[in-house]
Design an enzyme around this catalytic site. Structure first.
Site, PDB file in Angstrom:
ATOM      1  N   HIS A 132       8.407   2.529  -0.528  1.00  0.00           N
ATOM      2  CA  HIS A 132       8.459   1.446   0.132  1.00  0.00           C
ATOM      3  C   HIS A 132       6.976   1.320   0.960  1.00  0.00           C
ATOM      4  O   HIS A 132       6.434   0.128   0.838  1.00  0.00           O
ATOM      5  CB  HIS A 132       9.625   1.754   1.518  1.00  0.00           C
ATOM      6  N   GLU A 133       6.635   2.460   1.403  1.00  0.00           N
ATOM      7  CA  GLU A 133       5.150   2.305   2.060  1.00  0.00           C
ATOM      8  C   GLU A 133       3.959   2.026   1.026  1.00  0.00           C
ATOM      9  O   GLU A 133       3.094   1.332   1.145  1.00  0.00           O
ATOM     10  CB  GLU A 133       4.942   3.578   2.638  1.00  0.00           C
ATOM     11  N   HIS A 158       3.720  -1.782   0.518  1.00  0.00           N
ATOM     12  CA  HIS A 158       3.072  -2.204   1.508  1.00  0.00           C
ATOM     13  C   HIS A 158       1.468  -1.734   1.219  1.00  0.00           C
ATOM     14  O   HIS A 158       0.608  -2.938   1.495  1.00  0.00           O
ATOM     15  CB  HIS A 158       3.406  -1.749   3.088  1.00  0.00           C
TER      16      HIS A 158
END
Length: 360
Positions: free
Chosen positions: A19-20, A23
């Site tokens: 997920h990170e 980003h």
């Protein structure tokens, strides 16, 4: 318990990292500086500095974050003119939306990759299209179907597995079906109208399903998939989980499904441990399912979540200016209250199930 805890940490670690990473890569692609890439919250246990980014593992393994240059309110005004181009705040609405959305998108992508690799390497195990038992007083018994019959065709559609039979019969709406079966080397033709029968769906609701009244032998066969078939199944499974998850949330809010079904970290740890013990394939399949759930939850329009940030960016795109700091802070506080309440409720459900034997 130790096995479940380790499995939980692995699951959360993989999901948070992916997920990170979404980003992080989107920020870099848009020219935004990244100051911190952290797995976990709280005190930093391990730290590694590379260029302008500090990579770290923090003490509380229940999430993570990417701290971008100029992301926090007022931080962009403190930047030197030479660093202004690295500021998240100074990027276009479209670029900022891309950075925010990349986290959930990477969670969906992880699920697709896992499903694809599983189908490509392991294929499918499917039920033989053979009758193991004929249910008493059923449409199949009335038509003359017998134990051992092999279903070859239904309405001119070739049958390869018992799953094909279930799918076609369920979608028949009760209309007569022309069925070809092989019995002791000979082909026999039957016309059978499926009958409605009450049953429970995944949400525990009573529904009517159309059935012939036959039960399979339980024997399976291995069906290898080519790359295109594996990709198609991966997309289909990911879409199916998205649809099922959203439907579950809607049914909880409308009261059709009990909120007692909501689980938290304890339940995830327990199931993760069970899947890890069942084997590697089961464990990474579970990671894929949770990854889709995480992607969906993060897109909910609740401040603090990615969906909340996308909501603010959508408002900014429409009105031509950012949402005021006062409104944003108020909404963020509201979001924190909502998430905290949901987390407490999920923990409560887990603890009740644990003491009642539901999480054995």
């Amino acid at each position: 318990m130790g096995h479940s805890l380790l499995a939980f940490i692995v699951v959360i670690g993989v999901l948070v990292f992916v997920h990170e990473l979404g980003h992080f890569l989107a920020a870099r692609a848009c020219g935004v500086g990244v100051e911190v890439f952290s797995l976990g919250f709280g005190p930093k246990i391990l730290k590694l500095k590379r260029a302008t980014t500090q990579y770290c593992i923090s003490a509380i393994p229940l999430g993570g974050y990417v701290k971008m240059t100029g992301e926090e309110p007022g931080a962009a005004q403190l930047l030197n003119e030479s660093d202004r181009h690295l500021s998240y705040t100074h990027k276009s609405v479209g670029q900022r939306a891309l950075i925010v959305a990349a986290g959930p998108v990477f969670n969906f992508f992880l699920a697709l990759v896992i499903f694809y690799l599983l189908y490509q390497t392991c294929g499918l195990y499917m039920g033989l299209p053979q009758v193991g038992e004929v249910v008493q007083n059923s449409a199949a018994m009335a038509a003359g179907i017998k134990e051992g019959d092999i279903i070859k065709e239904i309405d001119d559609t070739p049958i390869h597995s018992f799953e094909d039979i279930s799918r076609i019969v369920s979608n028949s709406e009760g209309k007569p079906l022309a069925i070809l079966v092989e019995r002791e080397g000979q082909v026999h033709s039957f016309t059978i109208s499926p009958q409605p029968r009450e049953g429970k769906n995944l949400f525990g609701e009573t529904v009517n399903r159309f059935v012939l009244g036959i039960i399979g032998t339980g024997e399976t066969f291995h069906n290898p998939l080519n790359p295109l078939e594996a990709a198609s199944r991966a997309v289909s499974d990911t879409y199916g989980i998205v649809k099922l998850t959203l439907l579950s949330v809607v049914k909880m809010f409308t009261g059709a499904v009990s909120t007692d079904n909501m689980g938290g970290p304890i339940m995830i740890a327990k199931v993760a441990g069970d899947q890890a013990r069942a084997g590697f394939e089961h464990f990474i399949w579970f990671i894929a399912i949770i990854s889709v759930n995480l992607g969906i939850i993060n897109l909910f329009p609740i401040p603090v979540l990615d969906g909340g940030h996308l909501l603010f960016l959508s408002i900014e795109a429409v009105k031509g200016s950012p949402v005021s700091t006062r409104v944003r802070e108020t909404m963020v506080k509201f979001g924190v209250v909502v998430l905290t309440t949901l987390m407490i409720f999920a923990f409560y459900n887990d603890i009740v199930k644990l003491f009642n034997g539901g999480l054995q």
